[in-house]
Design a protein around this motif. Structure first.
Motif, PDB file in Angstrom:
ATOM      1  N   ILE A   1       0.832  -1.078   0.174  1.00 59.18           N
ATOM      2  CA  ILE A   1       0.110  -0.138  -0.126  1.00 59.18           C
ATOM      3  C   ILE A   1       1.047   1.346  -0.137  1.00 59.18           C
ATOM      4  O   ILE A   1       1.835   1.270   0.685  1.00 59.18           O
ATOM      5  N   LEU A   2       0.552   2.263  -0.904  1.00 56.18           N
ATOM      6  CA  LEU A   2       1.473   3.449  -1.225  1.00 56.18           C
ATOM      7  C   LEU A   2       0.800   4.553  -0.195  1.00 56.18           C
ATOM      8  O   LEU A   2       1.775   5.392   0.237  1.00 56.18           O
ATOM      9  N   GLY A   3      -0.421   4.444   0.054  1.00 56.61           N
ATOM     10  CA  GLY A   3      -1.098   5.522   0.774  1.00 56.61           C
ATOM     11  C   GLY A   3      -2.543   5.452   0.496  1.00 56.61           C
ATOM     12  O   GLY A   3      -3.230   4.491  -0.113  1.00 56.61           O
ATOM     13  N   TYR A   4      -3.246   6.588   0.994  1.00 56.06           N
ATOM     14  CA  TYR A   4      -4.650   6.605   0.997  1.00 56.06           C
ATOM     15  C   TYR A   4      -5.044   7.996   0.456  1.00 56.06           C
ATOM     16  O   TYR A   4      -4.446   9.196   0.645  1.00 56.06           O
ATOM     17  N   PHE A   5      -6.280   7.816  -0.249  1.00 54.02           N
ATOM     18  CA  PHE A   5      -7.055   9.147  -0.553  1.00 54.02           C
ATOM     19  C   PHE A   5      -8.359   9.374   0.314  1.00 54.02           C
ATOM     20  O   PHE A   5      -8.912   8.513   0.746  1.00 54.02           O
ATOM     21  N   ILE A   6      -8.528  10.539   0.768  1.00 60.34           N
ATOM     22  CA  ILE A   6      -9.678  10.777   1.397  1.00 60.34           C
ATOM     23  C   ILE A   6     -10.690  11.649   0.808  1.00 60.34           C
ATOM     24  O   ILE A   6     -10.440  12.621  -0.015  1.00 60.34           O
ATOM     25  N   GLU A   7     -11.947  11.209   0.934  1.00 59.25           N
ATOM     26  CA  GLU A   7     -12.987  11.958   0.405  1.00 59.25           C
ATOM     27  C   GLU A   7     -14.019  12.444   1.585  1.00 59.25           C
ATOM     28  O   GLU A   7     -14.295  11.941   2.538  1.00 59.25           O
ATOM     29  N   ARG A   8     -14.723  13.545   1.248  1.00 61.69           N
ATOM     30  CA  ARG A   8     -15.920  14.099   2.343  1.00 61.69           C
ATOM     31  C   ARG A   8     -17.113  14.601   1.546  1.00 61.69           C
ATOM     32  O   ARG A   8     -16.581  15.192   0.240  1.00 61.69           O
ATOM     33  N   LYS A   9     -18.011  14.447   2.026  1.00 62.28           N
ATOM     34  CA  LYS A   9     -19.219  15.121   1.502  1.00 62.28           C
ATOM     35  C   LYS A   9     -20.464  15.490   2.470  1.00 62.28           C
ATOM     36  O   LYS A   9     -20.034  15.075   3.812  1.00 62.28           O
TER      37      LYS A   9
ATOM     38  N   LEU B   1     -10.241  15.316  -0.357  1.00 60.47           N
ATOM     39  CA  LEU B   1      -9.220  16.090   0.438  1.00 60.47           C
ATOM     40  C   LEU B   1      -7.885  16.308   0.340  1.00 60.47           C
ATOM     41  O   LEU B   1      -7.192  17.253   0.876  1.00 60.47           O
ATOM     42  N   ASN B   2      -7.293  15.246  -0.325  1.00 60.82           N
ATOM     43  CA  ASN B   2      -5.864  15.265  -0.376  1.00 60.82           C
ATOM     44  C   ASN B   2      -5.583  14.962  -1.840  1.00 60.82           C
ATOM     45  O   ASN B   2      -6.162  13.870  -2.396  1.00 60.82           O
ATOM     46  N   PHE B   3      -4.193  15.346  -2.372  1.00 53.89           N
ATOM     47  CA  PHE B   3      -3.959  15.267  -3.751  1.00 53.89           C
ATOM     48  C   PHE B   3      -2.551  14.307  -3.550  1.00 53.89           C
ATOM     49  O   PHE B   3      -2.038  13.681  -4.554  1.00 53.89           O
ATOM     50  N   ASP B   4      -2.024  14.613  -2.393  1.00 52.26           N
ATOM     51  CA  ASP B   4      -0.755  13.557  -2.281  1.00 52.26           C
ATOM     52  C   ASP B   4      -1.150  12.543  -1.107  1.00 52.26           C
ATOM     53  O   ASP B   4      -2.009  12.845  -0.224  1.00 52.26           O
ATOM     54  N   LEU B   5      -0.548  11.370  -1.666  1.00 52.38           N
ATOM     55  CA  LEU B   5      -0.963  10.296  -0.870  1.00 52.38           C
ATOM     56  C   LEU B   5      -0.674  10.328   0.642  1.00 52.38           C
ATOM     57  O   LEU B   5       0.377  10.910   1.004  1.00 52.38           O
ATOM     58  N   ILE B   6      -1.564   9.920   1.684  1.00 51.32           N
ATOM     59  CA  ILE B   6      -1.242   9.901   3.027  1.00 51.32           C
ATOM     60  C   ILE B   6      -0.733   8.572   3.360  1.00 51.32           C
ATOM     61  O   ILE B   6      -1.446   7.275   3.226  1.00 51.32           O
ATOM     62  N   LYS B   7       0.521   8.570   4.238  1.00 52.13           N
ATOM     63  CA  LYS B   7       1.044   7.247   4.356  1.00 52.13           C
ATOM     64  C   LYS B   7       0.323   6.655   5.591  1.00 52.13           C
ATOM     65  O   LYS B   7       0.641   5.344   5.631  1.00 52.13           O
TER      66      LYS B   7
ATOM     67  N   ARG C   1     -14.985   9.186   3.667  1.00 46.91           N
ATOM     68  CA  ARG C   1     -14.624   7.587   3.364  1.00 46.91           C
ATOM     69  C   ARG C   1     -13.166   7.552   3.031  1.00 46.91           C
ATOM     70  O   ARG C   1     -12.613   8.679   2.506  1.00 46.91           O
ATOM     71  N   ILE C   2     -12.644   6.202   2.398  1.00 46.54           N
ATOM     72  CA  ILE C   2     -11.188   6.022   2.427  1.00 46.54           C
ATOM     73  C   ILE C   2     -10.970   5.280   1.134  1.00 46.54           C
ATOM     74  O   ILE C   2     -11.821   4.379   0.829  1.00 46.54           O
ATOM     75  N   PHE C   3      -9.928   5.518   0.250  1.00 46.43           N
ATOM     76  CA  PHE C   3      -9.478   4.832  -0.861  1.00 46.43           C
ATOM     77  C   PHE C   3      -7.924   4.376  -0.360  1.00 46.43           C
ATOM     78  O   PHE C   3      -6.998   5.189  -0.108  1.00 46.43           O
ATOM     79  N   ALA C   4      -7.847   2.938  -0.921  1.00 51.28           N
ATOM     80  CA  ALA C   4      -6.231   2.534  -0.706  1.00 51.28           C
ATOM     81  C   ALA C   4      -5.748   2.663  -2.035  1.00 51.28           C
ATOM     82  O   ALA C   4      -6.318   2.226  -2.860  1.00 51.28           O
ATOM     83  N   VAL C   5      -4.320   2.919  -1.992  1.00 57.56           N
ATOM     84  CA  VAL C   5      -3.718   2.989  -3.403  1.00 57.56           C
ATOM     85  C   VAL C   5      -2.519   2.233  -3.337  1.00 57.56           C
ATOM     86  O   VAL C   5      -1.875   2.011  -2.131  1.00 57.56           O
ATOM     87  N   ASN C   6      -2.233   1.332  -4.328  1.00 53.85           N
ATOM     88  CA  ASN C   6      -1.139   0.645  -4.522  1.00 53.85           C
ATOM     89  C   ASN C   6      -0.181   0.960  -5.752  1.00 53.85           C
ATOM     90  O   ASN C   6      -0.809   1.752  -6.242  1.00 53.85           O
TER      91      ASN C   6
END
Length: 1302
Positions: free
Chosen positions: A778-786, A796-802, A820-825
């Protein structure tokens, strides 16, 4: 073209006789001195020569070498000769273009010669020559008689030689340098003769062996006539090329030649920087013409103009056709006699005078007339024009001197000849004889003899006998590698011969295979090691003949001792092919699959005697094939097949996969191509575990072709991950390899995040990593809000959160949100997690502001504050006030219930104690951060001395008009509450007139309707116990002024009236600012303003109308305006004319009258006063001097002063006593006496003493000041002063420019 040359003809049609060398008889020939002066651009060429037929008189002595002599019309020898005796020369006379150049004797037709001038000049009248040109020699062409010595036997290609035009006799024998040229022509056109109407061809050949392209060939007639433009039915040019011999052939064909085609021709060959040329002559023979006893004027008129063939190759045809003139029936005069007795330069004039148009024919006919030779003073008999002798023979050159005492010198080609065994000089009476023994080719030259100032010349031709073939070459037939010797015998020992092979000269250099040798009269050509290429026709060429024979060289029979063998060789091992043949010295060539093999660093070809070997150091797959050895010259060949075998190999290194692992994203197509090698091609099997992957598989299949094998998976899945095995087999061995395939995918979505903490516009959220990472970290996460009510998610973030926690910010208070959360690899982004529970951000307010102590008593403390700067969506419920004793940490809530006011009094405090106070703002989100007083408060009442803070506008006189309201607020300070009292002019203020209201911090004085009685000084007193503070306020109530008290007419004169008045009694409680004067005619009583804002109390009204009677009135004016009423003069002023008695007017009026008057006998006469004009002239005087000034560098500075003078002075500005003139940095102004000097952007250099001088006719004055220029401000100082940045930048740039200019 020049006129055709006539050969073997005389004027009378009889052959001329040659004079023997020993004959003293000279034919009596008529002397004609022919001098033609052609223009520089066109010189007549090719005049028709007259030749002898070569017959000898009977008394000729054959014992002597037969000289060549002919008699022609001759030109006089220049005065240098000392005699007018003509020189006998050869029969042909040809005028050439270039003077001062000669052609060496014996030079062939192919040698370069001076270009001939065009021959057309003779067809037009020539201009009269200059005197210095009249004696110019013309170039003479001399031809040997045909029957005296045959041309072929003379060894020369032609018999023409020339003497240069205009050369002195002593220079005739000097050798002339021939310009260098390239030898391009291998066969040159030769001079020839032909009858009129015949055909002839001239051929020139150029060898193209060393030429890259075809050379350029041009044919010329004369000097400049290019025959390429003359081609037609009489002239044709042809070019051919023989590919075998590589020879270019150029031909010129003349068809049906005419008489005027005769002349000199030239062929020029050009190729790049090479040049070659060849000259040759064409002689056209014609039938003998009739007698001269004809009408010369009718005989020499053009008859061919306008005909078909006129001017085809003749330049005369290019001239303008002339209409034929009417001929006379009979000649009136004998033109021949006139021409014989005239000078040559008069021929044209005479021909024009008597209508002779064919000047060329006239000159040609005159040349045929024999000319009497003038007798030489030095020679009784000169040398013959030419001599001929055989090679090795002896020749005698004889001259007869008129004066035997004259010194005689002999010359050869201009070089003096000294006596020697070869050259013997003899004297016999008046004869002087030079004998040349053993003549050789070197003796073939021009000879001359000089007797005093006279010379006579001749030429000697040495005839070489041809070398004949005595024994010819015999044919030879042999085999290769044998010795060949060709033998030939010639008639003369030491003769020069040339060996040829197939028509090409045999090279006989040092490195040549051919050797040439001679033994006496025998000549040999030797070939030591014969080859098949030596087969051909060999010939030997001598001057008297040739001999040829055929040489045949055959091969020896081929024998094979050892043939080539078929072989199988492992890849990389050496390959050796071997064979043996006879004969051993026969070379051969190796071929692989029909391709010639060349030796290199890897391939070695060896030939030793009978053995031929081909060795390859390290064999490769390309070396497999059919090998053939072909002996050179034989049709037989030796063959063998070579097979290269190689064990199978799997080349995984070329894939560049770490650890042989291939990573593929799930869902993509995988095609894994792996290079393999092996000879023959190996069998390939793919396996995963124990399962074999077939080529016919649907989704997963294996394929093998060429030098690679491939594994194809159309749609990869996670189950395709694992190890794959490759097995290769062929007859040379077996090989295996394994490849790991890793299928990666996007990770699974994380679980729903948790939001444990919520702030005003932020929250804190946490989550857990996904259970499956997709085979990639896993390289990081993306966060979204509504917003909960919305369906649009915002990232909410364009750079991955470790990390697995995050704090979203910038949310709106009071609005429910979900996250909510997205996982990125490395493969991509997972699906979103489930949204979190809804949460609503609420924020506490900020701390209250400006908390201060308002009042302190012995048991209470009053504090006040202002609301928080940020309250938020939760609002503000109230404030909580807390206090604690200094030194303790226990805060006591002062108000049990929240207070909404921003002021609170803490009660029940112990006197003398010190407390700290703080205030919190409370809302639904909780208490805000506290605002605390910085210092402890002593619970004890404090006395504060009073102080009145008078507003700025009350520090000056406060002015109001009558009827306006007055409302003044005067703040003050003091504790406890001060006592305030007001006094006016030291007396208490009556409350009925002025209302006064006092508060804790200010006092208000109010007048509803101001009156003038309210004016005065009001004193305010503020007292706290024994402390007192006072302030005085000056109030001035103003009104309109009254009118002036009294206005009188003081004097009337001319059209002027002098008025005087007194100021008004009531000035309206304000200074009088001016007066307004008006006048009115008594008749109309309409008032007109004369002047306004007049400050004095007297005035002279001018420009009044004579005969009118005026009243005047005056208004006074102050800051409120004009007075309501005006004061009018009681009396009027009458303006009367001069000469009218004042008694004629009313008594109560002022009149314009003189101060004194007399009554003459005839009536009353008025005399006026005589006034002297005031002299306003004044010397310059400065009313305002210059002031010492400080200026800032880079900013304009001005110096000002004022001067009074009449007449207007001249103003001069000086710096350091030096006048400032035309300096663009300074600008000078002078307006109404104010003098200004502006210094533009001064620098420290501009500092110094400045002087302003004013000069007029009455004097001069000057003032000085000192100007000091400071360096300006620094960037930091300007920033501290609050100067804007753009102005600072402008100032700093200007300052830099000033520094650079300095």
């Amino acid at each position: 073209m020049p006129e055709p040359t006539k050969k073997d003809e005389t004027p009378n049609g009889q052959p001329e006789e040659s004079v023997a060398p020993d004959s003293n008889g000279v034919l009596p020939l008529p002397e004609i001195s022919l001098k033609v002066s052609p223009p520089p651009e066109a010189v007549a060429e090719g005049q028709e020569p007259v030749e002898t037929d070569g017959t000898q008189p009977e008394h000729a002595e054959p014992a002597e070498p037969e000289p060549v002599q002919a008699v022609v019309a001759q030109e006089p020898i220049p005065a240098e000769n000392g005699s007018n005796q003509p020189q006998p020369v050869e029969v042909g006379v040809k005028e050439q273009a270039e003077s001062g150049k000669t052609t060496e004797k014996g030079e062939g037709p192919c040698s370069p010669r001076p270009p001939d001038e065009d021959d057309a000049a003779a067809t037009t009248p020539s201009p009269t020559p200059r005197p210095e040109e009249a004696n110019t020699l013309k170039k003479l062409s001399i031809e040997l008689p045909n029957d005296s010595v045959p041309l072929p036997e003379m060894g020369r290609k032609d018999s023409v030689w020339s003497l240069g035009e205009g050369q002195a006799p002593e220079d005739l024998d000097k050798p002339i340098d021939t310009p260098p040229r390239s030898t391009l022509l291998i066969e040159s056109p030769q001079s020839a003769s032909m009858p009129v109407g015949g055909d002839i061809s001239f051929v020139a050949k150029v060898e193209a062996k060393d030429l890259l392209r075809k050379p350029t060939v041009k044919w010329f007639k004369g000097k400049w006539m290019d025959l390429a433009s003359k081609t037609g039915k009489h002239l044709q040019l042809k070019e051919t090329f023989e590919r075998q011999t590589k020879i270019h052939t150029f031909e010129m064909h003349i068809i049906k030649a005419k008489e005027n085609y005769a002349g000199n021709y030239r062929c020029e060959v050009t190729y790049k920087d090479k040049f070659d040329s060849c000259s040759f002559d064409l002689e056209v023979k014609e039938a003998e013409t009739g007698s001269q006893n004809i009408d010369i004027r009718s005989a020499f008129k053009r008859s061919s103009e306008g005909q078909e063939d006129a001017g085809e190759l003749d330049f005369s045809g290019l001239l303008k056709h002339r209409e034929p003139k009417q001929e006379d029936e009979a000649p009136d005069v004998d033109v021949w006699d006139i021409l014989k007795n005239a000078r040559p330069d008069q021929y044209e004039k005479i021909a024009f005078m008597y209508g002779i148009t064919d000047l060329r024919g006239l000159l040609r006919r005159m040349k045929k007339i024999p000319k009497q030779e003038k007798k030489s003073e030095a020679f009784a008999k000169k040398l013959e024009p030419a001599y001929q002798v055989d090679k090795g023979g002896k020749i005698r050159l004889v001259v007869d001197l008129a004066d035997p005492t004259v010194e005689l010198k002999w010359y050869k080609n201009g070089q003096e000849i000294r006596p020697s065994p070869k050259y013997i000089f003899e004297h016999k009476g008046t004869q002087r004889i030079m004998v040349i023994n053993n003549c050789s080719v070197n003796d073939d030259a021009a000879y001359s003899v000089a007797a005093g100032d006279e010379k006579c010349a001749t030429e000697l031709f040495v005839k070489e006998l041809p070398v004949k073939i005595v024994k010819g070459v015999e044919p030879v037939k042999t085999t290769v590698n044998e010795r060949i010797e060709l033998e030939c015998e010639v008639s003369e020992e030491g003769a020069q011969v040339k060996w040829m092979k197939n028509g090409v000269e045999v090279p006989t250099g040092v490195r040549s295979r051919y050797r040439v040798k001679s033994e006496g009269t025998k000549h040999f050509l030797v070939i030591d090691d014969a080859s098949k290429e030596d087969t051909g026709t060999y010939s030997i060429m001598a001057s008297g003949g040739t001999s040829e024979a055929h040489v045949q060289v055959d091969l020896k029979p081929l024998k094979i001792y050892q043939d080539l063998q078929d072989m199988k060789v492992m890849l990389g091992q050496p390959l050796k092919l071997h064979c043996e043949i006879y004969p051993g010295n026969v070379p051969g060539r190796w071929y692989r699959n029909g391709q010639l093999i060349q030796p290199n660093d890897r391939i070695t070809i060896i030939h030793r005697n009978k053995v031929h070997r081909l060795e390859i150091e390290s064999s490769s797959l390309h070396d497999a094939g059919d090998y053939t050895f072909v002996p050179e010259g034989y049709s037989q060949s030796l063959s063998a097949k070579i097979h290269i075998i190689d064990p199978p190999r799997v080349h995984l290194d070329s894939l560049n996969f770490p650890d042989n692992t291939v990573t593929i994203v799930a869902g993509n197509k995988l095609r894994l191509e792996i290079p393999i090698s092996g000879e023959p091609a190996p069998r390939v099997v793919w396996m995963k575990g124990e399962r074999v992957i077939l080529e016919s598989g649907h989704r997963v299949r294996a394929e093998t072709y060429g030098d690679q094998t491939s594994l194809t998976i159309d749609i990869t899945e996670r189950e395709d991950s694992g190890n794959y095995k490759i097995v290769l087999q062929n007859e040379a061995g077996e090989a295996t390899a394994s490849v790991k395939i890793k299928v990666v995918d996007i990770p699974d979505p994380p679980e729903a995040p948790l939001v444990p903490v919520v702030g005003g516009d932020w929250c804190s959220m946490t989550w857990e990593a996904p259970k499956y990472d997709g085979g990639s970290p896993i390289l990081g996460y993306f966060i979204e809000r509504k917003k909960k009510q919305s369906s649009r998610w915002m990232r909410l973030n364009f750079d991955l959160i470790k990390e697995t926690s995050f704090e979203p910010k910038k949310m709106i208070e009071g609005v429910p949100y979900e996250v909510r959360i997205f996982a990125v690899n490395a493969i991509g982004v997972s699906k979103p997690s489930e949204p979190s529970k809804a949460f609503t951000p609420l924020a506490v307010t900020s701390e209250p502001t400006m908390l201060v102590v308002d009042d302190v008593t012995d048991n209470t403390v009053t504090v006040k504050w202002r609301p928080p700067e940020t309250i938020g969506a939760a609002g503000l419920d109230g404030y909580l006030v807390e206090y604690c004793i200094e030194g303790a940490n226990d805060w006591v809530v002062s108000n049990k219930e929240l207070t909404e006011k921003t002021k609170y009094t803490i009660t029940g405090l112990t006197p003398g104690s010190k407390i700290l106070v703080r205030v919190r703002a409370i809302n639904a989100a909780g208490p805000s951060p506290p605002r605390t007083l910085q210092h402890a408060i002593l619970v004890k009442e404090v006395i504060e001395p009073p102080k009145i803070r008078v507003p700025r506008h009350l520090k000056q006189t406060y002015t109001r008009r009558v009827g306006e309201a007055v409302n003044l607020v005067v703040p003050f300070m003091g504790k406890p509450r001060p006592k305030v009292t007001w006094l006016k002019e030291g007396k208490p203020i009556e409350p009925t007139h002025v209302s006064i209201r006092n508060t804790d911090c200010d006092s208000i004085i109010f007048i509803r309707k101001a009156e003038r009685s309210h004016s005065g000084k009001y004193e305010m007193t503020v007292q706290v116990e024994n402390h007192v503070d006072t302030a005085i306020i000056d109030i001035q109530i103003v009104d309109l002024p009254g009118p002036p008290q009294c206005v009188t007419i003081e004097d009337v004169w001319g059209g002027n009236v002098a008025l005087v008045w007194t100021p008004p009694k009531d000035n309206g409680n304000a200074p009088i600012t001016g007066y307004t004067i008006q006048k009115a005619d008594k008749k109309t009583m309409e008032w007109f303003t004369c002047i306004e804002q007049y400050h004095r109390t007297c005035i002279t009204i001018t420009e009044l109308v004579v005969g009118n009677e005026y009243f005047f009135r005056i208004y006074s004016e102050n800051m409120c305006g004009l007075s309501e009423a005006a004061t009018v003069t009681k009396k009027s002023a009458l303006i009367v004319k001069e000469g009218i008695s004042p008694h004629d007017t009313a008594q109560h009026q002022y009149h314009a009258q003189p101060h004194s008057f007399t009554l003459p006998p005839t009536g009353m006469q008025l005399k006026t006063h005589e006034f002297n004009d005031r002299d306003f002239k004044e010397a310059p005087k400065f009313t305002q001097p210059l002031i010492n000034t400080f200026a800032i560098a880079g900013y304009n500075a001005t110096l000002n002063c004022s001067v009074r003078a009449n007449p207007r002075p001249k103003v001069i500005w000086m710096k350091n006593k030096i006048t400032i003139l035309d300096d663009p940095r300074y600008r000078m102004f002078s307006n109404q006496g104010v003098c200004t000097l502006e210094i533009r952007k001064p620098s420290p250099y501009d500092g110094g003493m400045y002087t302003c001088k004013a000069i007029n006719d009455l004097g001069e004055a000057q003032v000085d000041c000192k100007l000091e220029v400071k360096g300006g401000f620094t960037f930091y100082e300007l920033m501290q002063r609050g100067v804007p940045l753009h102005l600072i930048d402008k100032y700093m740039n200007e300052h830099k420019i000033v520094e650079q200019e300095k």
